[in-house]
Design an enzyme around this catalytic site. Structure first.
Site, PDB file in Angstrom:
ATOM      1  N   GLU A   7      13.445  -8.113  -6.562  1.00 29.80           N
ATOM      2  CA  GLU A   7      12.354  -9.055  -6.813  1.00 29.80           C
ATOM      3  C   GLU A   7      11.259  -8.358  -7.611  1.00 29.80           C
ATOM      4  O   GLU A   7      10.994  -7.187  -7.369  1.00 29.80           O
ATOM      5  CB  GLU A   7      11.736  -9.504  -5.472  1.00 29.80           C
ATOM      6  CG  GLU A   7      12.719 -10.126  -4.522  1.00 29.80           C
ATOM      7  CD  GLU A   7      12.192 -10.178  -3.083  1.00 29.80           C
ATOM      8  OE1 GLU A   7      10.986  -9.987  -2.856  1.00 29.80           O
ATOM      9  OE2 GLU A   7      13.019 -10.403  -2.182  1.00 29.80           O
ATOM     10  N   LYS A  17       7.780  -6.969  -8.369  1.00 30.36           N
ATOM     11  CA  LYS A  17       6.741  -6.538  -7.432  1.00 30.36           C
ATOM     12  C   LYS A  17       5.407  -7.025  -7.976  1.00 30.36           C
ATOM     13  O   LYS A  17       4.869  -6.463  -8.936  1.00 30.36           O
ATOM     14  CB  LYS A  17       6.757  -5.008  -7.306  1.00 30.36           C
ATOM     15  CG  LYS A  17       5.803  -4.472  -6.275  1.00 30.36           C
ATOM     16  CD  LYS A  17       6.150  -3.015  -5.981  1.00 30.36           C
ATOM     17  CE  LYS A  17       5.222  -2.401  -4.957  1.00 30.36           C
ATOM     18  NZ  LYS A  17       3.834  -2.299  -5.414  1.00 30.36           N
ATOM     19  N   ASP A  42       1.661  -7.732  -8.611  1.00 29.84           N
ATOM     20  CA  ASP A  42       0.488  -6.889  -8.458  1.00 29.84           C
ATOM     21  C   ASP A  42      -0.686  -7.757  -8.024  1.00 29.84           C
ATOM     22  O   ASP A  42      -1.541  -8.109  -8.823  1.00 29.84           O
ATOM     23  CB  ASP A  42       0.200  -6.222  -9.809  1.00 29.84           C
ATOM     24  CG  ASP A  42      -0.747  -5.067  -9.648  1.00 29.84           C
ATOM     25  OD1 ASP A  42      -0.996  -4.656  -8.499  1.00 29.84           O
ATOM     26  OD2 ASP A  42      -1.247  -4.565 -10.670  1.00 29.84           O
ATOM     27  N   TYR A  61       7.741 -13.761  -0.136  1.00 27.03           N
ATOM     28  CA  TYR A  61       8.962 -12.973  -0.289  1.00 27.03           C
ATOM     29  C   TYR A  61       9.582 -12.447   1.002  1.00 27.03           C
ATOM     30  O   TYR A  61      10.562 -11.726   0.953  1.00 27.03           O
ATOM     31  CB  TYR A  61       8.739 -11.799  -1.243  1.00 27.03           C
ATOM     32  CG  TYR A  61       7.490 -10.979  -0.969  1.00 27.03           C
ATOM     33  CD1 TYR A  61       7.355 -10.231   0.190  1.00 27.03           C
ATOM     34  CD2 TYR A  61       6.448 -10.955  -1.890  1.00 27.03           C
ATOM     35  CE1 TYR A  61       6.227  -9.489   0.435  1.00 27.03           C
ATOM     36  CE2 TYR A  61       5.299 -10.206  -1.660  1.00 27.03           C
ATOM     37  CZ  TYR A  61       5.203  -9.489  -0.499  1.00 27.03           C
ATOM     38  OH  TYR A  61       4.072  -8.763  -0.257  1.00 27.03           O
ATOM     39  N   LYS A 108       9.117   1.738  -9.560  1.00 23.21           N
ATOM     40  CA  LYS A 108       7.893   1.671 -10.353  1.00 23.21           C
ATOM     41  C   LYS A 108       8.253   1.798 -11.824  1.00 23.21           C
ATOM     42  O   LYS A 108       9.001   2.696 -12.216  1.00 23.21           O
ATOM     43  CB  LYS A 108       6.968   2.824  -9.969  1.00 23.21           C
ATOM     44  CG  LYS A 108       6.518   2.781  -8.521  1.00 23.21           C
ATOM     45  CD  LYS A 108       5.535   1.683  -8.256  1.00 23.21           C
ATOM     46  CE  LYS A 108       4.131   2.111  -8.649  1.00 23.21           C
ATOM     47  NZ  LYS A 108       3.135   1.115  -8.290  1.00 23.21           N
ATOM     48  N   CYS A 110     -25.976  22.990 -23.201  1.00 24.04           N
ATOM     49  CA  CYS A 110     -25.923  21.795 -22.343  1.00 24.04           C
ATOM     50  C   CYS A 110     -26.536  20.637 -23.134  1.00 24.04           C
ATOM     51  O   CYS A 110     -27.622  20.784 -23.693  1.00 24.04           O
ATOM     52  CB  CYS A 110     -26.725  22.040 -21.064  1.00 24.04           C
ATOM     53  SG  CYS A 110     -27.057  20.527 -20.147  1.00 24.04           S
ATOM     54  N   CYS A 115     -30.235  19.900 -21.482  1.00 24.39           N
ATOM     55  CA  CYS A 115     -31.377  20.811 -21.497  1.00 24.39           C
ATOM     56  C   CYS A 115     -31.222  21.957 -22.488  1.00 24.39           C
ATOM     57  O   CYS A 115     -32.131  22.763 -22.650  1.00 24.39           O
ATOM     58  CB  CYS A 115     -31.613  21.374 -20.095  1.00 24.39           C
ATOM     59  SG  CYS A 115     -30.256  22.411 -19.523  1.00 24.39           S
ATOM     60  N   CYS A 129     -23.539  24.037 -16.751  1.00 22.60           N
ATOM     61  CA  CYS A 129     -24.908  24.293 -17.158  1.00 22.60           C
ATOM     62  C   CYS A 129     -25.563  24.999 -15.973  1.00 22.60           C
ATOM     63  O   CYS A 129     -25.625  24.437 -14.886  1.00 22.60           O
ATOM     64  CB  CYS A 129     -25.630  22.982 -17.459  1.00 22.60           C
ATOM     65  SG  CYS A 129     -27.421  23.180 -17.493  1.00 22.60           S
ATOM     66  N   CYS A 182     -32.070  21.298 -14.831  1.00 23.16           N
ATOM     67  CA  CYS A 182     -31.563  20.475 -15.935  1.00 23.16           C
ATOM     68  C   CYS A 182     -31.760  18.988 -15.627  1.00 23.16           C
ATOM     69  O   CYS A 182     -31.348  18.507 -14.568  1.00 23.16           O
ATOM     70  CB  CYS A 182     -30.085  20.789 -16.137  1.00 23.16           C
ATOM     71  SG  CYS A 182     -29.211  19.605 -17.158  1.00 23.16           S
TER      72      CYS A 182
HETATM   73  S1  IVH Z   1       8.421  -6.569   0.459  1.00 24.49           S
HETATM   74  C1  IVH Z   1       6.914  -3.069   3.586  1.00 24.49           C
HETATM   75  N1  IVH Z   1       8.458  -7.805  -1.823  1.00 24.49           N
HETATM   76  O1  IVH Z   1       4.201  -4.346  -2.664  1.00 24.49           O
HETATM   77  C2  IVH Z   1       6.397  -4.117   2.730  1.00 24.49           C
HETATM   78  N2  IVH Z   1       6.562  -6.489  -1.310  1.00 24.49           N
HETATM   79  O2  IVH Z   1       4.608  -1.351  -1.238  1.00 24.49           O
HETATM   80  C3  IVH Z   1       7.542  -4.911   2.230  1.00 24.49           C
HETATM   81  N3  IVH Z   1       4.800  -6.570  -3.025  1.00 24.49           N
HETATM   82  O3  IVH Z   1       2.590  -4.145   0.379  1.00 24.49           O
HETATM   83  C4  IVH Z   1       7.088  -5.890   1.308  1.00 24.49           C
HETATM   84  N4  IVH Z   1       5.834  -7.922  -4.389  1.00 24.49           N
HETATM   85  O4  IVH Z   1       2.050  -6.147  -1.027  1.00 24.49           O
HETATM   86  C5  IVH Z   1       7.773  -6.993  -1.018  1.00 24.49           C
HETATM   87  N5  IVH Z   1       8.609  -9.006  -3.792  1.00 24.49           N
HETATM   88  C6  IVH Z   1       7.931  -8.201  -2.995  1.00 24.49           C
HETATM   89  C7  IVH Z   1       6.645  -7.718  -3.337  1.00 24.49           C
HETATM   90  C8  IVH Z   1       5.990  -6.856  -2.471  1.00 24.49           C
HETATM   91  C9  IVH Z   1       4.741  -7.222  -4.186  1.00 24.49           C
HETATM   92  C10 IVH Z   1       3.754  -5.656  -2.530  1.00 24.49           C
HETATM   93  C11 IVH Z   1       3.421  -5.852  -1.088  1.00 24.49           C
HETATM   94  C12 IVH Z   1       3.666  -4.535  -0.412  1.00 24.49           C
HETATM   95  C13 IVH Z   1       3.835  -3.589  -1.561  1.00 24.49           C
HETATM   96  C14 IVH Z   1       4.995  -2.658  -1.247  1.00 24.49           C
END
Ligand code: IVH
Length: 684
Positions: A114, A116, A118, A224, A313, A407, A410, A423, A428
């Site tokens: 899925e 992730k 933000d 999710y 990541k 600096c 001064c 410095c 100063c």
């Molecule tokens: S599963 C143990 N699914 O990412 C937490 N997390 O470090 C399991 N997040 O704190 C969460 N999208 O806030 C999961 N599709 C997704 C996510 C997701 C964003 C965030 C969530 C969590 C952090 C994971």
């Protein structure tokens, strides 16, 4: 290795983590890449696990809490953890191998991947299909109640059709990019400051106390996970669970994909960044989860991460721009920091136009020159960094970056210590300004209304030259400053008077003493109780009083002051023994600043109460809520508002209602006022 050696290694790892946290969070100048930091963190966690170190005794960076004053905190029934991060194919393989090792060699490597999102994680509690409560992550164990904000913003379903019992759903609240831009336009048109990125904007919005303001802003969520289901059957597989959510009107990320085997997952992860710009929201990676949730409990979790999934990541986005200029910033300790002035470039959610270059040896190492084309990234998606020069961009017009010969404030000739230029002039003006800014800041004396602009004005126009001078300012003088009316001048004067009573720890934390941040300042204030006692000790320690050195900072093991080893002690005590600082403290005392130790929030911890979660309900015969709560907190306990299995005690008074019955149902210990008082007195 012997146990003590392992403990020493653990302490070293913790110290190293603390150093990097300080560089990252406080000084915004990280020395290592995120991946290296995570590896370090992992080594620490593994060793701590091996040593069986209790959660409470582990190092935490202390940044993981979204609590905002004024919000009710509620204990999570299932803690909200985070996922372990992975950056390479090998690390995904390690994850898969670990699953097989823990579960079965034949385990089907069936995953759900899925995006992730933000945003801001949320826990949604539905009872009988109706939204009862929405909580933020908080510190993972207890979160802030944002039910009203979720309701008003309309970001998640208020009702789940065909759903019985208690179902807790987890997800991420986010602000779509369009909505973010529209919001910023509105802010700018009303003269307010624009928000940096959608994530911060969303987190800020969801913590607005006036929840009605969130209507129609376009805040949304992707859901999710099902964290709990009591009295309602839910499917076994994650991909079916997501369908189950969709069928109930929840938004699930459309790019969620079911994949088999590490190969397929890695290929998906490699290809996904292409799609990123087509989304209407920010994502910072992918989440890889085992599809069969029947294993989740069996796999369990480390203290921070569940083992059923990992977060992939994306490599941080790096973009080219031009290095126009290098300016020199003077810090509160006189450190001269070169800062790159860049052609503005939009990266991971905000515009970057400056980046710290840390020191001149770093500039040489990267071979940076003025006019260079450079690659810029944001470490941890936050801190701008110049990664490297783009060699092909050199056309002969570039000029070298000179080390500072004076600096900028001064004109004093800098001295070089380790890798840094300083410095050396304590008078100063730039240093003075920085020190005063720090002194007045939230983390130190917390003088309301005394921000950088006011400090600048009182230094340059009213001749303020020391912390004590601040307290001598009169409303008439202040009212004469630009953009300061009579009312604000009065308020600032009141804030100064209020700050006089903050106590020794805050004063110490405000004095810019190297190696003495808030935590150390608190430990010193607590140990010594008064400035005089501390100064006397500082002098004797610095003069080499052996008995004192040994008792405060024993050669082996820990001394009485947490975190104070020989090097830190010498650094802090020599600063405190110097006449300048003694004078600063004497002057502060003379203008009425309290230099004694304040009663800390935690009085004397009572073992029976410390770290325990209490819920108060009903009317107690003599103590009112605030008082009962203050006494529990002073003994080191926590007061939470909802009863769960994690609640240690419910303190019930007259006409206690549903909380009491919930406690009985869950088998939580119930106390009356007398019982609470007995507990508080337990080891007094
Ligand atoms: S599963 C143990 N699914 O990412 C937490 N997390 O470090 C399991 N997040 O704190 C969460 N999208 O806030 C999961 N599709 C997704 C996510 C997701 C964003 C965030 C969530 C969590 C952090 C994971």
């Amino acid at each position: 290795m012997a146990q003590t050696d392992l403990m020493n290694t653990l302490a070293e790892l913790a110290a190293e983590l603390a150093r990097h946290d300080a560089l990252y969070y406080a000084q915004a100048t990280p020395e290592i890449e995120d991946a290296d930091y995570d590896a370090l963190r992992r080594r620490y966690d593994e060793l701590a696990d091996e040593l069986g170190l209790a959660e409470a005794d582990r190092y935490t960076s202390g940044v993981g809490d979204d609590h905002v004053d004024g919000f009710t905190t509620v204990a999570h029934v299932v803690p909200m953890l985070s996922l372990e991060k992975v950056y390479s194919r090998e690390e995904i393989e390690d994850f898969a191998n670990r699953l097989r090792r823990l579960l079965s060699d034949e385990l089907a490597l069936d995953f759900v991947v899925e995006p992730k999102i933000d945003g801001m994680s949320v826990a949604l509690w539905y009872e009988g299909g109706r939204l009862q409560r929405a909580l933020t992550r908080g510190n993972g164990r207890q979160g802030d109640d944002i039910t009203a904000q979720v309701r008003e913003s309309g970001c998640a379903p208020l009702e789940l059709p065909n759903t019985a019992g208690l179902v807790e759903i987890r997800g991420e609240i986010y602000l779509p990019r369009e909505a973010f831009l529209a919001l910023n336009e509105r802010l700018l048109s009303t003269g307010s400051k624009a928000l940096v990125n959608p994530r911060n904007a969303c987190a800020g919005l969801m913590k607005r106390k006036n929840a009605e303001e969130l209507r129609g802003l376009g805040i949304r969520s992707f859901l999710y996970a099902i964290a709990r289901a009591e009295g309602q059957e839910v499917p076994q597989y994650q991909h079916q669970r997501l369908q189950w959510l969709v069928a109930r009107g929840c938004q699930v990320h459309p790019d969620t994909t079911r994949l088999s085997g590490v190969e397929a997952v890695y290929a998906f992860a490699q290809a996904y960044p292409e799609r990123r710009s087509g989304l209407d929201h920010d994502i910072d990676g992918l989440v890889i989860k085992l599809n069969d949730t029947a294993w989740y409990d069996e796999l369990g979790a480390t203290s921070h991460h569940p083992r059923y999934g990992v977060a992939w990541k994306f490599p941080s986005e790096q973009l080219p721009t031009t290095l126009q200029e290098v300016i020199v910033q003077v810090g509160k300790s006189g450190k001269l920091t070169p800062v790159a002035v860049l052609d503005p470039v939009f990266i991971s959610g905000s515009t970057v136009s400056r980046a710290s270059l840390h020191n001149w040896s770093e500039i040489r190492r990267k071979d940076l020159q003025l006019g260079d084309r450079v690659l810029v990234q944001k470490a941890g998606e936050i801190i701008p960094q110049v990664v490297a020069v783009i060699a092909e961009g050199r056309d002969g017009s570039q000029r070298p970056i000179a080390e500072p010969s004076a600096c900028p404030s001064c004109g004093t000739t800098p001295v070089v210590q380790d890798l840094f230029h300083f410095c050396p002039n304590p008078a100063c003006p730039a240093q003075l300004r920085e020190r005063l800014r720090h002194f007045a800041s939230k983390g130190a004396m917390d003088i309301d209304g005394c921000g950088p602009a006011v400090i600048e004005a009182v230094v340059s126009q009213l001749g303020v030259a020391s912390p004590a001078d601040l307290f001598r300012l009169q409303p008439q003088q202040l009212a004469g400053l630009e953009r300061m009316g009579a009312k604000s001048a009065e308020n600032l004067r009141k804030a100064l008077d209020a700050a006089k009573g903050r106590g020794l720890a805050r004063v110490l934390a405000g004095l810019s003493i190297p190696n003495c941040g808030v935590v150390m300042a608190e430990a010193l204030a607590e140990h010594f109780g008064s400035a005089q006692a501390l100064l006397d000790t500082a002098q004797a320690y610095q003069a080499g009083d052996q008995a004192l050195v040994e008792s405060l900072t024993p050669k082996t093991g820990n001394g009485p002051i947490s975190g104070l080893g020989r090097t830190t002690a010498l650094s802090i005590f020599s600063a405190l023994a110097a006449p300048q600082l003694r004078q600063v403290l004497a002057d502060l005392e003379a203008v009425g600043v309290d230099l004694s130790q304040q009663q800390a929030a935690v009085g004397s911890r009572v073992a029976a109460v410390a770290d325990k979660a209490f819920v108060l309900t009903g009317t107690l015969p003599t103590l009112d809520r605030a008082e009962a709560s203050a006494r529990i907190k002073a003994a080191g306990g926590r007061v939470v508002s909802a009863v769960s299995k994690k609640t240690d005690y419910v303190v019930a008074g007259e006409s206690a209602g549903s909380k009491l019955s919930k406690a009985e149902q869950l088998g939580v210990s119930i106390l009356d006022e007398a019982g609470l008082l007995a507990l508080l007195a337990a080891d007094a």
